[in-house]
Scaffold this active site. Structure first.
Site, PDB file in Angstrom:
ATOM      1  N   CYS A 162      28.811 -18.343  47.882  1.00  0.00           N
ATOM      2  CA  CYS A 162      27.360 -18.320  47.673  1.00  0.00           C
ATOM      3  C   CYS A 162      26.773 -17.695  48.926  1.00  0.00           C
ATOM      4  CB  CYS A 162      26.803 -19.729  47.456  1.00  0.00           C
ATOM      5  SG  CYS A 162      24.986 -19.753  47.426  1.00  0.00           S
ATOM      6  N   CYS A 186      23.265 -19.472  50.058  1.00  0.00           N
ATOM      7  CA  CYS A 186      23.252 -20.827  50.637  1.00  0.00           C
ATOM      8  C   CYS A 186      24.640 -21.420  50.507  1.00  0.00           C
ATOM      9  CB  CYS A 186      22.168 -21.702  50.014  1.00  0.00           C
ATOM     10  SG  CYS A 186      22.095 -21.691  48.211  1.00  0.00           S
ATOM     11  N   SER A 187      24.819 -22.420  49.646  1.00  0.00           N
ATOM     12  CA  SER A 187      26.144 -23.024  49.519  1.00  0.00           C
ATOM     13  C   SER A 187      26.353 -23.574  48.122  1.00  0.00           C
ATOM     14  CB  SER A 187      26.323 -24.126  50.564  1.00  0.00           C
ATOM     15  OG  SER A 187      25.306 -25.096  50.421  1.00  0.00           O
ATOM     16  N   CYS A 188      25.860 -22.868  47.086  1.00  0.00           N
ATOM     17  CA  CYS A 188      26.047 -23.310  45.703  1.00  0.00           C
ATOM     18  C   CYS A 188      27.538 -23.494  45.432  1.00  0.00           C
ATOM     19  CB  CYS A 188      25.450 -22.294  44.731  1.00  0.00           C
ATOM     20  SG  CYS A 188      23.660 -22.142  44.903  1.00  0.00           S
TER      21      CYS A 188
END
Lengths: 218, 91
Positions: free
Chosen positions: A118, A121-123
């Site tokens: 991602c 962000c950090s999906c």
């Protein structure tokens, strides 16, 4: 230095230590704390909501995703259902696919290898894999996974042959992606739960290959 | 709506504030490989509105060699990225 100026209920804990204060709190942690304070103050969330979400997150584990993968290795019809509707397939195994509206399983084959990032962000499919590893949230992985993925894979110890198509999936929005790694050869005799034990978190992100179990010493 | 297999281009426009279109893709041409459902528009939803109308979301695939001029990997390697409808143009 003041040592251990507070009481513990648990009697096993009797070693001296410095007061447990927040010294050198990371910027990110301070920012999150400020955000939570503000959201609580404005009535957007309650502290119990935050705690419940954290409790839920840390209760999740890659062993759930591994069960999906192992079942897909032994049951071709389940594999098709998993690829067609990952959320429904998770319910079949009494797994919680989480609040995300859609999770999609991606199938690695002899000719196609998926890895997930991602960049924004950090999906991450937290419901099925648990909290993401720190490196998944850090800038080096997030930028290099899309710009030089084969080099990144080499650093993870994965060498792809030139004739394997590498597909890097950048989960930028509402969809969460889970990689179904290939079943290692030499595992024909293993039971489903033994197979699940081979499926690592990293292999479901696509940065590792499930290891072939070494022959048991006799 | 775009169809699977259709060639599209990611809009090259700038956007102030929260949005889910990575800068490295802006202006790049790709192929629609999946048509997902529609979802709340993050650009308005992020600011406390209802996020309506929902926007269709597509999985668009790009050749690595199209995205990175100095691509060092295999020519067949591709990037797959979810892009909202209002960021896509016909190519």
């Amino acid at each position: 230095m003041s040592l251990h100026d507070h009481d513990h209920d648990d009697r096993d804990h009797d070693h001296p230590h410095e007061p447990l204060t927040i010294v050198g709190e990371p910027v990110a942690a301070a920012r999150v704390r400020a955000l939570v304070d503000l959201l609580v103050e404005k009535g957007v969330v309650g502290r119990d909501d935050v705690r419940q979400r954290i409790d839920w997150l840390v209760s999740r584990s890659p062993s759930d995703g591994a069960r999906l993968v192992a079942r897909s290795w032994v049951d071709p019809e389940f594999r098709q259902r998993l690829l067609a509707d990952t959320r429904a397939a998770a319910f079949e195994l009494d797994l919680d696919p989480g609040p995300s509206p859609v999770v999609i399983a991606l199938e690695n084959t002899e000719t196609v290898h998926h890895m997930v990032v991602c960049t924004l962000c950090s999906c991450y499919p937290k419901a099925l894999l648990g909290p993401p590893p720190d490196w998944y949230k850090d800038f080096p992985y997030r930028s290099r996974a899309v710009s030089e993925p084969r080099a990144v894979l080499e650093e993870f110890g994965v060498h792809l042959d030139a004739d394997v198509e590498l597909r890097v999936v950048d989960s930028t929005a509402d969809i969460r992606y889970l990689v179904i790694p290939q079943r290692p050869s030499g595992t024909e005799a293993l039971r489903e739960d033994e197979l699940a034990a081979l499926v690592t978190r990293d292999s479901m992100i696509g940065v590792a290959i499930p290891a072939v179990p070494s022959p048991a010493a006799s | 709506m775009y169809q699977r297999g259709q060639e599209v281009r990611v809009a090259a426009r700038q956007h102030e504030g929260h949005h889910r279109t990575p800068a490295y893709l802006k202006g790049k041409q790709g192929t629609v490989t999946r048509v997902h459902a529609s979802f709340l528009n993050p650009e308005t939803h992020a600011y406390g509105t209802d996020g309506l109308p929902e926007q269709a979301l597509y999985l668009v695939s790009f050749a690595q060699s199209d995205v990175w001029p100095e691509h060092h990997g295999d020519a067949a390697d591709r990037l797959y990225v979810d892009v909202f409808e209002h960021w896509l143009e016909e190519a």
